[in-house]
Scaffold this motif. Structure first.
Motif, PDB file in Angstrom:
ATOM      1  N   ILE A  10      92.202 -97.146  -2.067  1.00 39.96           N
ATOM      2  CA  ILE A  10      91.481 -96.245  -2.882  1.00 39.96           C
ATOM      3  C   ILE A  10      91.236 -95.103  -1.793  1.00 39.96           C
ATOM      4  N   ALA A  11      91.340 -93.726  -2.262  1.00 38.04           N
ATOM      5  CA  ALA A  11      91.281 -92.679  -1.473  1.00 38.04           C
ATOM      6  C   ALA A  11      90.295 -91.842  -1.930  1.00 38.04           C
ATOM      7  N   GLN A  12      89.890 -90.612  -1.300  1.00 37.09           N
ATOM      8  CA  GLN A  12      88.919 -89.661  -1.631  1.00 37.09           C
ATOM      9  C   GLN A  12      89.238 -88.981  -2.956  1.00 37.09           C
ATOM     10  N   GLU A  13      88.309 -88.602  -3.513  1.00 33.94           N
ATOM     11  CA  GLU A  13      88.628 -87.972  -4.922  1.00 33.94           C
ATOM     12  C   GLU A  13      89.158 -86.472  -4.306  1.00 33.94           C
ATOM     13  N   ARG A  14      89.998 -85.793  -5.100  1.00 37.39           N
ATOM     14  CA  ARG A  14      90.481 -84.585  -5.306  1.00 37.39           C
ATOM     15  C   ARG A  14      89.265 -83.697  -5.109  1.00 37.39           C
ATOM     16  N   ARG A  23      93.687 -86.204   2.170  1.00 37.66           N
ATOM     17  CA  ARG A  23      92.749 -87.163   1.571  1.00 37.66           C
ATOM     18  C   ARG A  23      92.880 -88.541   2.023  1.00 37.66           C
ATOM     19  N   VAL A  24      91.838 -89.343   2.762  1.00 39.07           N
ATOM     20  CA  VAL A  24      91.926 -90.355   3.436  1.00 39.07           C
ATOM     21  C   VAL A  24      91.545 -91.701   2.527  1.00 39.07           C
ATOM     22  N   LEU A  25      91.612 -92.586   3.177  1.00 38.54           N
ATOM     23  CA  LEU A  25      90.965 -93.875   2.171  1.00 38.54           C
ATOM     24  C   LEU A  25      89.633 -93.909   2.441  1.00 38.54           C
ATOM     25  N   THR A  26      88.738 -94.373   1.403  1.00 37.39           N
ATOM     26  CA  THR A  26      87.398 -94.512   1.485  1.00 37.39           C
ATOM     27  C   THR A  26      87.192 -95.755   2.244  1.00 37.39           C
ATOM     28  N   LYS A  27      85.803 -95.914   2.448  1.00 35.68           N
ATOM     29  CA  LYS A  27      85.390 -97.304   3.039  1.00 35.68           C
ATOM     30  C   LYS A  27      85.710 -98.461   2.305  1.00 35.68           C
ATOM     31  N   GLU A  28      85.534 -98.527   0.972  1.00 39.98           N
ATOM     32  CA  GLU A  28      86.040 -99.590   0.002  1.00 39.98           C
ATOM     33  C   GLU A  28      87.429 -99.319  -0.089  1.00 39.98           C
ATOM     34  N   GLN A  31      88.636-101.341   3.038  1.00 40.43           N
ATOM     35  CA  GLN A  31      88.188-102.754   3.196  1.00 40.43           C
ATOM     36  C   GLN A  31      89.218-103.525   2.190  1.00 40.43           C
ATOM     37  N   LYS A  32      89.223-103.319   1.002  1.00 41.00           N
ATOM     38  CA  LYS A  32      90.241-103.892  -0.171  1.00 41.00           C
ATOM     39  C   LYS A  32      91.537-103.936   0.425  1.00 41.00           C
ATOM     40  N   THR A  33      92.196-102.865   0.974  1.00 37.20           N
ATOM     41  CA  THR A  33      93.444-102.998   1.558  1.00 37.20           C
ATOM     42  C   THR A  33      93.603-104.002   2.546  1.00 37.20           C
ATOM     43  N   GLU A  34      92.743-103.883   3.309  1.00 33.29           N
ATOM     44  CA  GLU A  34      92.452-105.097   4.746  1.00 33.29           C
ATOM     45  C   GLU A  34      92.283-106.376   3.953  1.00 33.29           C
ATOM     46  N   LYS A  35      91.812-106.580   2.909  1.00 33.84           N
ATOM     47  CA  LYS A  35      91.675-108.072   2.515  1.00 33.84           C
ATOM     48  C   LYS A  35      92.930-108.362   1.688  1.00 33.84           C
ATOM     49  N   ARG A  57      96.467 -90.936   3.179  1.00 35.18           N
ATOM     50  CA  ARG A  57      96.006 -92.308   2.387  1.00 35.18           C
ATOM     51  C   ARG A  57      97.268 -93.296   2.554  1.00 35.18           C
ATOM     52  N   ALA A  58      98.399 -92.807   2.397  1.00 35.89           N
ATOM     53  CA  ALA A  58      99.415 -93.678   2.495  1.00 35.89           C
ATOM     54  C   ALA A  58      99.708 -94.286   3.983  1.00 35.89           C
ATOM     55  N   ARG A  59      99.741 -93.292   4.727  1.00 36.73           N
ATOM     56  CA  ARG A  59      99.909 -93.614   6.011  1.00 36.73           C
ATOM     57  C   ARG A  59      98.873 -94.549   6.456  1.00 36.73           C
ATOM     58  N   GLN A  60      97.512 -94.481   6.305  1.00 36.22           N
ATOM     59  CA  GLN A  60      96.543 -95.278   6.668  1.00 36.22           C
ATOM     60  C   GLN A  60      96.752 -96.609   5.901  1.00 36.22           C
ATOM     61  N   THR A  61      97.266 -96.761   4.876  1.00 39.48           N
ATOM     62  CA  THR A  61      97.469 -98.164   3.894  1.00 39.48           C
ATOM     63  C   THR A  61      98.631 -98.803   4.885  1.00 39.48           C
TER      64      THR A  61
END
Length: 164
Positions: A10-14, A23-28, A31-35, A57-61
């Motif tokens: 889940i990433a920041q809205e456009r 656009r980067v991943l949100t805190k949520e 957290q979800k991607t880590e779980k 956002r893909a790179r962070q994932t």
């Protein structure tokens, strides 16, 4: 070869203030991607390589997947950006590397590309039947390099909520 198509978390809205590629991943989303990453580790999954879109956002994932222990290697491919083309990716990135049959390759990218690519690999054409949720994954067993598109076999399609 096993190919795992993974949509970014889940990433920041456009907005007009943020470029799409920034656009980067949100805190949520983090957290979800880590779980989900930890659950994949607990299931015994490991990738030989994670290839990611260069968008933030893909790179962070991909980095979260790697940090969880799913792979120690990450590479970027411009073919995985939202305007990427599967034919170009296969011809310019996948085929020349001549992967071993037991290779597990994770690809982190965007929708609708990943669902469309999965359909092309499975059925040889886009049927608009698959939808990959954020941080979701499709696993596809690829045939020998040089086989026509549409000769693959899907073995994994998981919504993220089933891994949380």
């Amino acid at each position: 070869m096993e190919l795992y198509l993974i949509r970014h978390g889940i990433a920041q809205e456009r907005t007009a203030n943020i470029k799409d590629e920034e656009r980067v991943l949100t805190k949520e989303g983090r957290q979800k991607t880590e779980k989900i990453s930890q659950r994949l580790v607990n299931l015994g999954l490991h990738f030989d390589l994670i290839v990611t879109s260069s968008l933030a956002r893909a790179r962070q994932t991909a980095e979260i997947l790697s940090a969880a222990g799913l792979s120690s290697q990450i590479e970027e491919s411009h073919h995985l950006t939202p305007d990427g083309n599967i034919d170009n990716w296969v011809k310019q990135w996948l085929e020349p590397r001549n992967y071993a049959p037991n290779t597990r390759l994770a690809v982190v990218g965007h929708e609708p590309n990943l669902s469309q690519w999965a359909e092309i690999l499975l059925w040889g054409e886009v049927k608009a039947g698959l939808v990959l949720k954020k941080a979701g994954m499709i696993g596809i067993k690829l045939p020998e390099i040089g086989s026509p598109l549409g000769c693959s076999q899907m073995f994994w399609l998981t919504q993220p909520k089933y891994l949380l």
